[in-house]
Scaffold this motif. Structure first.
Motif, PDB file in Angstrom:
ATOM      1  N   ASP A 183       0.830  -1.217   0.000  1.00  0.00           N
ATOM      2  CA  ASP A 183       0.000   0.000   0.000  1.00  0.00           C
ATOM      3  C   ASP A 183       0.859   1.259   0.000  1.00  0.00           C
ATOM      4  N   HIS A 184       1.914   1.200   0.830  1.00  0.00           N
ATOM      5  CA  HIS A 184       2.753   2.390   1.003  1.00  0.00           C
ATOM      6  C   HIS A 184       3.984   2.366   0.120  1.00  0.00           C
ATOM      7  N   GLN A 185       4.053   1.360  -0.717  1.00  0.00           N
ATOM      8  CA  GLN A 185       5.208   1.205  -1.615  1.00  0.00           C
ATOM      9  C   GLN A 185       6.523   1.377  -0.874  1.00  0.00           C
ATOM     10  N   VAL A 186       6.576   0.724   0.283  1.00  0.00           N
ATOM     11  CA  VAL A 186       7.815   0.720   1.062  1.00  0.00           C
ATOM     12  C   VAL A 186       8.615  -0.500   0.643  1.00  0.00           C
ATOM     13  N   TRP A 187       9.879  -0.292   0.394  1.00  0.00           N
ATOM     14  CA  TRP A 187      10.733  -1.413  -0.044  1.00  0.00           C
ATOM     15  C   TRP A 187      11.811  -1.664   0.996  1.00  0.00           C
ATOM     16  N   THR A 188      11.902  -2.886   1.415  1.00  0.00           N
ATOM     17  CA  THR A 188      12.945  -3.265   2.373  1.00  0.00           C
ATOM     18  C   THR A 188      14.258  -3.486   1.629  1.00  0.00           C
ATOM     19  N   HIS A 189      15.312  -3.560   2.430  1.00  0.00           N
ATOM     20  CA  HIS A 189      16.639  -3.808   1.881  1.00  0.00           C
ATOM     21  C   HIS A 189      16.722  -5.262   1.389  1.00  0.00           C
ATOM     22  N   SER A 190      16.466  -6.188   2.295  1.00  0.00           N
ATOM     23  CA  SER A 190      16.457  -7.617   1.934  1.00  0.00           C
ATOM     24  C   SER A 190      15.082  -7.995   1.390  1.00  0.00           C
ATOM     25  N   PRO A 191      15.036  -9.073   0.596  1.00  0.00           N
ATOM     26  CA  PRO A 191      13.706  -9.583   0.244  1.00  0.00           C
ATOM     27  C   PRO A 191      12.981 -10.080   1.499  1.00  0.00           C
ATOM     28  N   LEU A 192      11.667 -10.120   1.424  1.00  0.00           N
ATOM     29  CA  LEU A 192      10.858 -10.695   2.504  1.00  0.00           C
ATOM     30  C   LEU A 192      10.138 -11.927   1.943  1.00  0.00           C
ATOM     31  N   ALA A 193       9.767 -12.817   2.817  1.00  0.00           N
ATOM     32  CA  ALA A 193       8.963 -13.953   2.339  1.00  0.00           C
ATOM     33  C   ALA A 193       7.911 -14.329   3.378  1.00  0.00           C
ATOM     34  N   LEU A 194       6.684 -14.456   2.906  1.00  0.00           N
ATOM     35  CA  LEU A 194       5.640 -15.095   3.707  1.00  0.00           C
ATOM     36  C   LEU A 194       5.797 -16.594   3.480  1.00  0.00           C
ATOM     37  N   ILE A 195       5.699 -17.393   4.568  1.00  0.00           N
ATOM     38  CA  ILE A 195       5.778 -18.854   4.415  1.00  0.00           C
ATOM     39  C   ILE A 195       4.576 -19.509   5.092  1.00  0.00           C
ATOM     40  N   ASN A 196       3.932 -20.398   4.335  1.00  0.00           N
ATOM     41  CA  ASN A 196       2.914 -21.270   4.928  1.00  0.00           C
ATOM     42  C   ASN A 196       3.523 -22.660   5.007  1.00  0.00           C
ATOM     43  N   ALA A 246      -4.182  -7.569  15.900  1.00  0.00           N
ATOM     44  CA  ALA A 246      -3.611  -6.418  15.199  1.00  0.00           C
ATOM     45  C   ALA A 246      -2.288  -5.995  15.837  1.00  0.00           C
ATOM     46  N   LEU A 247      -2.243  -6.002  17.158  1.00  0.00           N
ATOM     47  CA  LEU A 247      -1.003  -5.653  17.854  1.00  0.00           C
ATOM     48  C   LEU A 247       0.124  -6.590  17.426  1.00  0.00           C
ATOM     49  N   GLY A 248      -0.188  -7.883  17.366  1.00  0.00           N
ATOM     50  CA  GLY A 248       0.832  -8.855  16.967  1.00  0.00           C
ATOM     51  C   GLY A 248       1.320  -8.602  15.552  1.00  0.00           C
ATOM     52  N   ALA A 249       0.397  -8.299  14.652  1.00  0.00           N
ATOM     53  CA  ALA A 249       0.781  -8.059  13.253  1.00  0.00           C
ATOM     54  C   ALA A 249       1.648  -6.799  13.142  1.00  0.00           C
ATOM     55  N   GLN A 250       1.288  -5.778  13.933  1.00  0.00           N
ATOM     56  CA  GLN A 250       2.080  -4.544  13.918  1.00  0.00           C
ATOM     57  C   GLN A 250       3.508  -4.822  14.394  1.00  0.00           C
ATOM     58  N   ILE A 251       3.636  -5.625  15.452  1.00  0.00           N
ATOM     59  CA  ILE A 251       4.970  -5.939  15.981  1.00  0.00           C
ATOM     60  C   ILE A 251       5.742  -6.812  15.000  1.00  0.00           C
ATOM     61  N   LEU A 252       5.020  -7.685  14.279  1.00  0.00           N
ATOM     62  CA  LEU A 252       5.691  -8.487  13.245  1.00  0.00           C
ATOM     63  C   LEU A 252       6.271  -7.564  12.170  1.00  0.00           C
ATOM     64  N   LEU A 253       5.461  -6.601  11.728  1.00  0.00           N
ATOM     65  CA  LEU A 253       5.950  -5.627  10.725  1.00  0.00           C
ATOM     66  C   LEU A 253       7.163  -4.870  11.254  1.00  0.00           C
ATOM     67  N   ASP A 254       7.015  -4.344  12.461  1.00  0.00           N
ATOM     68  CA  ASP A 254       8.103  -3.538  13.035  1.00  0.00           C
ATOM     69  C   ASP A 254       9.379  -4.364  13.210  1.00  0.00           C
ATOM     70  N   SER A 255       9.194  -5.628  13.643  1.00  0.00           N
ATOM     71  CA  SER A 255      10.359  -6.490  13.892  1.00  0.00           C
ATOM     72  C   SER A 255      11.124  -6.755  12.604  1.00  0.00           C
ATOM     73  N   VAL A 256      10.371  -7.025  11.542  1.00  0.00           N
ATOM     74  CA  VAL A 256      11.002  -7.311  10.253  1.00  0.00           C
ATOM     75  C   VAL A 256      11.731  -6.068   9.740  1.00  0.00           C
ATOM     76  N   LEU A 257      11.094  -4.889   9.888  1.00  0.00           N
ATOM     77  CA  LEU A 257      11.734  -3.649   9.427  1.00  0.00           C
ATOM     78  C   LEU A 257      12.980  -3.347  10.266  1.00  0.00           C
ATOM     79  N   HIS A 258      12.873  -3.581  11.569  1.00  0.00           N
ATOM     80  CA  HIS A 258      14.000  -3.371  12.473  1.00  0.00           C
ATOM     81  C   HIS A 258      15.166  -4.265  12.069  1.00  0.00           C
ATOM     82  N   TYR A 259      14.858  -5.546  11.846  1.00  0.00           N
ATOM     83  CA  TYR A 259      15.898  -6.516  11.510  1.00  0.00           C
ATOM     84  C   TYR A 259      16.537  -6.152  10.170  1.00  0.00           C
ATOM     85  N   ASP A 260      15.686  -5.766   9.233  1.00  0.00           N
ATOM     86  CA  ASP A 260      16.163  -5.415   7.884  1.00  0.00           C
ATOM     87  C   ASP A 260      17.075  -4.194   7.939  1.00  0.00           C
TER      88      ASP A 260
END
Lengths: 432, 432
Positions: free
Chosen positions: A120-133, A410-424
């Motif tokens: 939505d925000h066209q934000v691009w991380t440094h590393s690729p990301l992957a959703l895994i099921n 929602a809180l968990g999803a927000q922290i997941l987003l933040d954690s991935v961005l932090h790590y990246d």
């Protein structure tokens, strides 16, 4: 970290997507909000097909491996991005035969919401990301929990071919079920060939601790060790009317005493938890003294040593009972599965902690061990990993009454987003 | 009785016929001599078809009733023979899922050998005789032991339509199985419309008493009373890893304690025998705390009062355990079936006793109660009845190792023949 972008996930979209897909694929009859979405069932196939379509529409590249694991990768900006492995956000869409809407499903939906938010925000991380099921995390249809992440980590005691050969209770081979649903991929199910740079997983706690302690987020630092055993008790068949009580060799009576001893030993030693989940008798006649009983034992403790200590105590109790019975009933035990204690990675833990503190403050978070097994336990053996826990109402899970509030989802999803961005960001800065 | 004809059954023919038909229809894999000939299975159908053909070849008239009971009647000489009901010789061709070659099968084969012997020597009785094969005596396929003799006696708690509606574990209705095998007859299954003048049954003891006492023949004077119960234990499902031991409501642990208590109570009170034959769990996941367990209880005592006393003691023990557990687990109990204590008829008992004494002498016979249920328990409620027992090796029955020697099988058949002739003669003489 105060300079981090104030990127917010869409809580309504997350929750409505989760509820509507659960209603569509695998819901138990209303008013229950329970789920029955067994791995590689038609319900699971529909949910998977939908997930692949959603991720594709966000521009992700889909990879299906030999165990049906779905990797939906979003490209990164790094110059070496073609060489870089993605930062993973994984969990599972399958459920217990009578489970809930949050165990596993929340983690996958949160990862999708992260991808949608970045898109939505066209934000691009440094590393690729992957959703895994990850396939067959529950092990409820094909015996062997966390099966496909176990194969991927190659440290699993069960190799690919053996997993393919496992059968459900109707005799369907797992490989056949993968092929039938269209999820028998060609990509090796092996972290050395289809790897991840890190693995984050949002999951419900499935226990009562966060709620009881008044916390909103658990920073998961490890997963307890666990071992499964199959026990067979044998006796001598006989007629229920004509065999005098003192002359019986009743396998069910002995098995019953053993099963009670599993519980009693776990309570007495206080080393961990021990459960007999499944029991089966050879006998289907009400007028026959049972001669063959099978049951399973699931033992979980904080450390591997404690698992072994509790198992030893249980089997010592068994030996005492067999001696007391002294009627020809016997037991044999076989170790069927195990997951060693897993310690999560300090960098991933730090990323989760920083994100959680920023969202809810120090007072509402706590460090915890996971008492349930998770795909992250396997990934932690081959790549930096951590997990985020959000509260389970009344600690209930593996039950149709499993519930986590929309706010906590929602809180968990927000922290997941933040954690991935932090790590990246740390990776980009070369700090990790 | 010294004037009785020295009519001898053919022991070799009896034993070879029994062994060869068992080998053909329902034998477990060699070297076991065990049997799996479930009521109205294909194996049972073949055995029935063969029996009908054999009896027809001896000139008998075949009647199949609404429950598939086979009556093979041989005419008598009495002037009023068209009005007279036959003297019956009944037992059953069906077996337990893993039973032996003698329980029931011996009784039918002995009756056939009696008919063959009379035919060979062209001996005609005063009253008609009838061989009867009672359907579903074991209750192993369609729940409800001695089912069809129970319907015939019309004192069964289970009416015809309810029996027809019972289903096997694959969901097949009994009425369908009767139709499929060709044994859904039109004759009413009702002693008032298709009656017997008396009923004799040769059976193996299925217990250790004759062997232990060094006797060859048991004169059965009664059948102990029995009641069956279905118990359901409920608890609360939960995750095997995350639910702390003290917070569990584990239905299987509670059920295990109840099952052990059934045995312990029977031993302690010494009122009779109590057996849990079948157990089933709702849960099929090794990682889930079981929330629903079903099991059966079979209680048998010499008198109906003792049955009720033992049942009360068992359920008192249950209540104590539920109180001790105090964790939300509960049980409900339903009475599913019962057979009141049955006393056999003095004339039939006298006929068996006279025949047994003549064959083996006073020293090798003993009076006994039957601890197993038999079709004769039902027939005894509506016509004079008794039974002949021969020894079971090691008292084993409802087990592939069930064994009765050829000599004892032949002895039993000879006494069956003599008993029927004795009874018939007394009837002819107008003494009974």
């Amino acid at each position: 970290m105060s300079s981090a972008p104030a990127l917010r996930i869409n809580a309504d979209r997350l929750n409505s997507t989760l509820q509507s897909t659960c209603t569509q694929w695998g819901a138990l009859s209303a008013p229950s909000t329970g789920m029955r979405r067994l791995a590689l069932s038609q319900e699971d196939k529909h949910a998977r097909d939908w997930l692949v379509q959603e991720c594709t529409s966000l521009g992700c590249r889909i990879t299906i491996d030999q165990m049906g694991n779905i990797f939906a990768a979003r490209r990164g900006m790094a110059k070496d991005r073609m060489l870089r492995q993605p930062i993973g956000m994984g969990s599972h869409l399958d459920t217990q035969p009578a489970g809930g809407r949050y165990d596993g499903i929340l983690g996958v939906h949160a990862a999708l919401e992260v991808l949608r938010t970045l898109h939505d925000h066209q934000v691009w991380t440094h590393s690729p990301l992957a959703l895994i099921n990850w396939t067959n995390e529950e092990g409820a249809r094909f015996p062997g929990a966390m099966m496909a992440s176990g194969v991927w980590s190659t440290k699993s005691s069960t190799p690919l071919e053996a997993c393919w050969e496992t059968r459900d209770k109707d005799g369907v081979r797992m490989k056949q079920a993968l092929a039938d649903t269209g999820y028998l991929g060609e990509t090796p199910c092996d972290y050395t060939e289809n790897g991840l740079q890190a693995h984050f997983e949002l999951h419900i706690e499935q226990g009562p601790i966060l709620e009881r302690e008044g916390k909103s987020v658990g920073i998961v630092t490890s997963v307890q060790g666990m071992k499964w055993f199959a026990v067979r008790v044998t006796g001598r068949e006989g007629h229920s009317g004509t065999t005098p009580m003192p002359e019986r060799s009743d396998a069910l009576v002995t098995a019953s005493r053993l099963i009670a001893a599993v519980r009693d030993t776990a309570l007495k030693t206080d080393l961990g938890v021990a459960t007999v989940g499944v029991i089966h008798s050879d006998t289907s006649s009400q007028a026959t003294i049972p001669a063959g009983i099978d049951f399973t034992i699931d033992i979980r403790c904080s450390t591997d040593e404690m698992v072994d200590e509790l198992a030893s105590a249980v089997f010592e109790a068994f030996d005492t009972i067999i001696e007391e019975e002294s009627n020809g009933t016997l037991y044999v035990v076989q170790r069927t599965w195990g997951l060693p204690e897993s310690k999560f990675h300090e960098h991933c833990i730090a990323a989760v902690r920083a994100s959680a503190v920023r969202e809810v403050g120090e007072q509402r978070i706590m460090d915890m061990k996971s008492r349930a097994g998770h795909d992250s336990a396997w990934t932690s053996r081959v790549c930096p990993t951590s997990m985020i826990f959000v509260p389970s109402k009344d600690g209930i899970s593996h039950n149709p009454n499993e519930y986590t509030s929309p706010e906590h989802c929602a809180l968990g999803a927000q922290i997941l987003l933040d954690s991935v961005l932090h790590y990246d960001k740390r990776l980009k800065q070369g700090e990790w």
